[in-house]
Scaffold this motif. Structure first.
Motif, mmCIF file in Angstrom:
data_model
loop_
_atom_site.group_PDB
_atom_site.id
_atom_site.type_symbol
_atom_site.label_atom_id
_atom_site.label_comp_id
_atom_site.label_asym_id
_atom_site.label_seq_id
_atom_site.Cartn_x
_atom_site.Cartn_y
_atom_site.Cartn_z
ATOM 1 N N GLN A 82 0.946 4.138 -2.993
ATOM 2 C CA GLN A 82 0.725 5.558 -2.711
ATOM 3 C C GLN A 82 1.900 6.400 -3.192
ATOM 4 O O GLN A 82 1.715 7.492 -3.745
ATOM 5 C CB GLN A 82 0.506 5.757 -1.214
ATOM 6 N N GLU A 83 3.114 5.873 -2.985
ATOM 7 C CA GLU A 83 4.307 6.608 -3.413
ATOM 8 C C GLU A 83 4.364 6.712 -4.933
ATOM 9 O O GLU A 83 4.745 7.753 -5.496
ATOM 10 C CB GLU A 83 5.558 5.907 -2.873
ATOM 11 N N LYS A 123 1.804 6.752 -6.999
ATOM 12 C CA LYS A 123 0.778 7.702 -7.428
ATOM 13 C C LYS A 123 1.206 9.144 -7.170
ATOM 14 O O LYS A 123 0.876 10.049 -7.944
ATOM 15 C CB LYS A 123 -0.538 7.400 -6.721
ATOM 16 N N LYS A 124 1.948 9.371 -6.095
ATOM 17 C CA LYS A 124 2.421 10.724 -5.763
ATOM 18 C C LYS A 124 3.553 11.181 -6.684
ATOM 19 O O LYS A 124 3.798 12.373 -6.826
ATOM 20 C CB LYS A 124 2.926 10.763 -4.311
ATOM 21 N N ASP A 135 0.832 -1.210 0.000
ATOM 22 C CA ASP A 135 0.000 0.000 0.000
ATOM 23 C C ASP A 135 0.865 1.258 0.000
ATOM 24 O O ASP A 135 0.559 2.228 -0.703
ATOM 25 C CB ASP A 135 -0.914 0.006 1.225
#
Length: 292
Positions: A235-236, A238-239, A231
């Protein structure tokens, strides 16, 4: 059981634990301090060791110890360690026979030469075990910590989270006291952070060997952790526009500095994402698969 000679009568200290905290009742104030009792034994707490307010009849939690004259005393001060605990303490003085360590109260802790794994030096700090000399009731310290750990009946299983006190560096890695009771090893090739003796760290049981040796890690392991890391990686990605500049050939240090996990944990998490066809992987980067 230690027999304490108060100078008037011999008193068997059955309930008061020397070198530990005890709940005692305040009997009265005297010229030299506050008199306390457990109902059987009276203990003096000098005024420089007493709280500002001491009311007869109140119960108070105090640390009890034997001074060099063999007198049982109490203090309101809090020591860095009590009998039965490991601690990282500084040497404040040395003599021909031993060393004196700062215990955090107005009484230093003595480490006889026989209890020093290596000769202690003034100004240096050492992980020691605090124990009670049964012959005279005095607290002593030993840096031979391996003599005071349990070697079986472990109260944990592999993958369990534990508290670690780093005790010393060896050729293989760092020995660490586990939950103030056992000893284990952090291997050099799995330590990516600045670790020093005296550090208190959160760790995990990596492996319990057949012979009773314990391997440790500073990174959580197990399937649940892999799910959490997946997860975090998603998230990383997508950022950062779908790209992380780390891959299979990136160094363990680069991975740890970025995500605070081992390279092995990183590989497992990335492998899980790859199997789900969420990322593509190369030697030095991970890319998020574009959605249709």
């Amino acid at each position: 059981m230690f027999i304490y000679n108060s100078g008037r009568i011999k008193t068997t200290i059955a309930m008061i634990e020397i070198g530990k905290f005890n709940y005692l009742r305040i009997v009265q104030k005297t010229d030299v301090g506050v008199l306390l009792t457990d109902g059987d034994t009276e203990v003096m707490m000098p005024y420089n060791h007493a709280p500002n307010v001491a009311i007869p009849g109140d119960n108070i939690n105090v640390f009890t110890f034997m001074n060099k004259e063999g007198k049982l005393l109490a203090t309101n001060q809090t020591p860095y360690a009590t009998v039965g605990e490991f601690a990282f303490l500084e040497v404040v003085d040395v003599s021909d026979d031993g060393a004196y360590l700062d215990l955090g109260i107005d009484k230093d802790l003595y480490a006889p030469k026989r209890d020093q794994k290596r000769p202690m030096q003034k100004g240096e700090s050492y992980v020691v075990y605090v124990y009670l000399d049964e012959s005279n009731g005095r607290m002593l310290a030993s840096s031979r910590v391996a003599n005071y750990v349990e070697e079986k009946n472990f109260e944990f299983e592999e993958l369990d989270e534990v508290s670690l006190l780093i005790s010393e560096e060896t050729d293989l890695g760092f020995n660490a006291i586990i939950n103030n009771q056992y000893i284990g090893l952090l291997y050099h090739n799995e330590v990516f952070d600045n670790v020093q003796p005296g550090d208190v760290r959160k760790g995990w049981i990596k492996k319990i060997r057949v012979e009773g040796k314990i391997d440790l890690t500073l990174q959580p392991t197990g399937y649940g952790h892999i799910l959490d890391t997946k997860d975090v990686l998603l998230q990383e990605l997508k950022k950062n526009n779908g790209l992380i500049n780390l891959g299979d050939k990136s160094s363990p240090l680069e991975i740890y500095e970025r995500f605070k996990i081992s390279k092995n944990a990183f590989r497992k998490s990335v492998g899980g994402l790859y199997k789900e066809r969420l990322v593509t992987v190369s030697d030095y980067e991970i890319r998020l698969v574009a959605e249709d």
